[in-house]
Design a protein around this motif. Structure first.
Motif, mmCIF file in Angstrom:
data_model
loop_
_atom_site.group_PDB
_atom_site.id
_atom_site.type_symbol
_atom_site.label_atom_id
_atom_site.label_comp_id
_atom_site.label_asym_id
_atom_site.label_seq_id
_atom_site.Cartn_x
_atom_site.Cartn_y
_atom_site.Cartn_z
ATOM 1 N N ARG A 282 0.796 -1.252 0.002
ATOM 2 C CA ARG A 282 -0.114 0.011 -0.109
ATOM 3 C C ARG A 282 0.900 1.384 0.121
ATOM 4 N N ARG A 283 1.905 1.283 0.856
ATOM 5 C CA ARG A 283 2.511 2.528 0.995
ATOM 6 C C ARG A 283 3.389 2.904 -0.244
ATOM 7 N N LEU A 284 4.137 1.845 -0.883
ATOM 8 C CA LEU A 284 4.620 2.194 -2.515
ATOM 9 C C LEU A 284 3.905 2.630 -3.341
ATOM 10 N N LEU A 285 2.516 1.990 -3.283
ATOM 11 C CA LEU A 285 1.569 2.582 -4.516
ATOM 12 C C LEU A 285 1.306 3.978 -4.142
ATOM 13 N N LEU A 286 0.906 4.487 -2.778
ATOM 14 C CA LEU A 286 0.609 5.820 -2.211
ATOM 15 C C LEU A 286 1.635 6.697 -2.752
ATOM 16 N N LEU A 287 2.957 6.299 -2.375
ATOM 17 C CA LEU A 287 3.991 7.255 -2.831
ATOM 18 C C LEU A 287 4.191 7.503 -4.183
ATOM 19 N N LEU A 288 3.886 6.306 -5.176
ATOM 20 C CA LEU A 288 4.180 6.349 -6.703
ATOM 21 C C LEU A 288 3.087 7.260 -7.110
ATOM 22 N N GLY A 289 1.809 6.897 -6.667
ATOM 23 C CA GLY A 289 0.677 7.574 -7.105
ATOM 24 C C GLY A 289 0.811 8.995 -6.983
ATOM 25 N N PHE A 290 1.039 9.572 -5.710
ATOM 26 C CA PHE A 290 0.998 10.976 -5.396
ATOM 27 C C PHE A 290 2.141 11.793 -6.182
ATOM 28 N N SER A 291 3.253 10.784 -6.287
ATOM 29 C CA SER A 291 4.440 11.485 -7.015
ATOM 30 C C SER A 291 4.045 11.880 -8.443
ATOM 31 N N ILE A 292 3.345 10.630 -8.980
ATOM 32 C CA ILE A 292 3.005 10.945 -10.618
ATOM 33 C C ILE A 292 2.222 12.010 -10.671
ATOM 34 N N CYS A 293 1.106 12.225 -9.793
ATOM 35 C CA CYS A 293 0.218 13.409 -9.757
ATOM 36 C C CYS A 293 0.994 14.697 -9.768
ATOM 37 N N LEU A 294 1.888 14.736 -8.633
ATOM 38 C CA LEU A 294 2.717 15.717 -8.303
ATOM 39 C C LEU A 294 3.474 16.338 -9.728
ATOM 40 N N ILE A 295 4.087 15.383 -10.402
ATOM 41 C CA ILE A 295 4.745 15.732 -11.396
ATOM 42 C C ILE A 295 3.996 16.036 -12.667
ATOM 43 N N ALA A 296 2.660 15.451 -12.909
ATOM 44 C CA ALA A 296 1.880 15.699 -13.928
ATOM 45 C C ALA A 296 1.323 17.031 -13.468
ATOM 46 N N CYS A 297 1.012 17.477 -12.336
ATOM 47 C CA CYS A 297 0.532 19.015 -12.126
ATOM 48 C C CYS A 297 1.641 19.871 -12.509
ATOM 49 N N CYS A 298 2.819 19.827 -12.140
ATOM 50 C CA CYS A 298 3.857 20.599 -12.462
ATOM 51 C C CYS A 298 3.996 20.910 -14.085
ATOM 52 N N VAL A 299 4.105 19.650 -14.596
ATOM 53 C CA VAL A 299 4.308 19.925 -15.981
ATOM 54 C C VAL A 299 2.925 20.409 -16.740
ATOM 55 N N LEU A 300 1.696 19.897 -16.411
ATOM 56 C CA LEU A 300 0.665 20.761 -16.846
ATOM 57 C C LEU A 300 0.789 22.074 -16.586
ATOM 58 N N THR A 301 1.176 22.679 -15.615
ATOM 59 C CA THR A 301 1.019 24.004 -15.454
ATOM 60 C C THR A 301 2.114 24.710 -16.448
ATOM 61 N N ALA A 302 3.200 24.209 -16.663
ATOM 62 C CA ALA A 302 3.983 24.531 -17.552
ATOM 63 C C ALA A 302 3.440 24.642 -18.949
ATOM 64 N N ALA A 303 2.703 23.404 -19.254
ATOM 65 C CA ALA A 303 2.281 23.073 -20.858
ATOM 66 C C ALA A 303 1.008 24.144 -20.729
ATOM 67 N N LEU A 304 0.458 24.390 -19.877
ATOM 68 C CA LEU A 304 -0.771 25.381 -19.957
ATOM 69 C C LEU A 304 -0.240 26.798 -20.135
ATOM 70 N N ALA A 305 0.825 27.088 -19.404
ATOM 71 C CA ALA A 305 1.218 28.563 -19.633
ATOM 72 C C ALA A 305 1.846 28.880 -20.942
ATOM 73 N N LEU A 306 2.414 27.682 -21.580
ATOM 74 C CA LEU A 306 3.169 28.007 -22.922
ATOM 75 C C LEU A 306 2.476 27.582 -24.023
ATOM 76 N N GLN A 307 0.976 26.998 -23.923
ATOM 77 C CA GLN A 307 0.275 26.186 -24.860
ATOM 78 C C GLN A 307 -0.056 27.554 -26.165
ATOM 79 N N ASP A 308 -0.222 28.762 -25.693
ATOM 80 C CA ASP A 308 -0.356 29.650 -26.947
ATOM 81 C C ASP A 308 0.846 30.326 -27.616
ATOM 82 N N THR A 309 2.338 29.766 -27.044
ATOM 83 C CA THR A 309 3.384 30.313 -27.850
ATOM 84 C C THR A 309 4.452 28.954 -28.317
#
Length: 442
Positions: A282-309
């Motif tokens: 359970r612990r590893l799946l929680l760590l893995l899952g939240f880490s993937i969500c963290l990275i996805a949110c960060c990259v998505l923020t950059a992608a949304l900020a730059l999508q017009d350029t």
């Protein structure tokens, strides 16, 4: 008048799912239901709150009454609130410890299947149209009707029968039915150990749960995990997905199919979680899952900020949405409810599920309520808020949450006894006082 024919599939999903938390039963009645009824009995009774509103919603067009839909959504909200807590508790108490994780993920698997089915039936060329929407709303009663027919043939929770009903013969019979063999003395002994460990405490109410130092880290953990599950932005991702797909060049009439495809990814990854939860823990799946969500949110923020350029940034946004869905399906979605079953004993488990469920739905409601304002204020940087929550939740899991894989309820609570440092503080009243030794398995 209702103009439901103009709703897209994603809009229907928000009506059918995201608004349900507003219509749950009052907390004290919810606790009474969980503590006073066996899991199977509560689930059977709960079907009323799905079948009756399904009939009312199906007849709302004939009756030309939108009030029927409003009343029905109130009732369906009660059904969603009860079943989302009782089902994991019931399955967790039925399961042997080597399969408890897999069975604990199954409720989330069927939630994702239900969402996908709703997305498919909610396509405009199927039921999300002028003629089909009453049928679409009425279909919510079909799973409840099947449960009402089939659940009476399933056994009651052996832990409920032995610990609360004091009926050892019935508990043994239930275990024999569940396991398929007659030799269940070892499991009966384990349940007796759990009973002995909590005799002094009796039933633990929600108020008492917050007061008990012996349950301090368990309670804090479920609040953090349930809050992190929803405040990590899963509903915001689905809310924003259609706009991301449109910005990537997906034709408007095809967005509903891409959304259904995202739902299919959610089902597949949750299905995978069923098989890996006992392998990875359970612990590893929680760590893995939240880490993937963290990275996805960060990259998505950059992608949304730059999508017009940058011309190809919208495609990165689509990858981020799918990656987020994968990460959330692996850990944050299915594991927290499973952990509530595992880290609390029988006397405190119903109240713990009430607290966890309340945090879940309140967090769900909060995100649905405030995300449009966050989006308006922060624009493409909205998901930084969710990235911070994912980061904080990941740190908490890494520092505090222990692994519970392949451990009995007694062994898990012995871990928390050491963390809480209360085994000698309340010699008479604490739930975990003087735990009997765990019987070793051959």
């Amino acid at each position: 008048m209702l103009e439901l024919h103009s709703l897209t599939a994603s809009s229907i999903m928000r009506v059918l799912i995201m608004r349900a938390p507003l219509r749950e039963a009052p907390p004290e009645k919810f606790a009474l239901l969980l503590s006073g009824s066996p899991g199977k009995g509560a689930l059977l009774f709960n079907n009323i709150f799905s079948i009756v509103p399904a009939i009312l919603m199906g007849c709302s067009r004939v009756a030309t009454s939108f009030e029927l839909i409003i009343i029905s959504r109130l009732l369906v909200g009660i059904c969603a609130g009860v079943s989302s807590n009782v089902v994991p508790m019931y399955l967790g108490e039925l399961a042997p410890k080597n399969l408890r994780g897999a069975l604990g993920v199954v409720p989330q698997l069927f939630i994702t299947v239900g969402i996908l089915v709703a997305q498919i039936f909610g396509l405009r060329n199927l039921l999300a149209n002028v003629d089909g929407w009453p049928i679409l709303l009425g279909l919510t009663g079909v799973p409840a009707a099947l449960q009402l027919l089939l659940l009476p043939f399933f056994p009651e929770s052996p832990r409920y029968l032995l610990i609360q009903k004091k009926d050892e013969a019935a508990a043994k019979k239930a275990l024999q039915t569940l396991r398929g063999w007659d030799s269940v003395d070892r499991e009966v002994a384990e349940i007796r150990q759990e009973d002995e460990a909590e005799k002094a405490a009796g039933f633990i109410s929600v108020l008492k749960l917050f007061r008990m130092r012996s349950l301090r880290w368990q309670l804090l953990s479920i609040i953090v995990l349930m809050g992190g599950q929803q405040l990590s932005g899963v509903n915001a991702i689905y809310y924003y997905a259609d706009q991301i797909y449109l910005s990537a060049g997906v034709p408007e009439e095809h967005v509903q199919y891409v959304t259904a495809g995202t739902g299919a990814v959610n089902v597949v990854m949750t299905f995978c979680a069923v098989f890996v939860v006992e392998l990875l823990g359970r612990r590893l799946l929680l760590l893995l899952g939240f880490s993937i969500c963290l990275i996805a949110c960060c990259v998505l923020t950059a992608a949304l900020a730059l999508q017009d350029t940058v011309s190809w940034m919208p495609y990165i946004s689509i990858v981020c949405v799918i990656s987020y869905v994968i990460g959330h399906a692996l850990g944050p979605s299915p594991i927290p409810a499973l952990l509530i079953t595992e880290i609390f004993l029988q006397s405190s488990r119903p109240s713990a599920f009430m607290v966890g469920g309340s945090v879940h739905w309140l967090s769900n409601f909060t995100v649905g309520l405030i995300f449009p304002f966050i989006q308006e204020g922060l624009g493409p940087y909205s998901f930084i808020v969710f990235a911070v929550i994912c980061l904080l939740t990941t740190i908490y899991i890494f520092l505090i949450v222990p692994e519970t894989k392949a451990k009995t309820f007694i062994e898990i609570n012995q871990i928390f006894t050491k963390m809480n440092k209360v085994s000698e503080v309340y010699p008479e009243k604490e739930e975990l006082k003087e735990l009997p030794p765990v019987t070793s398995e051959q």
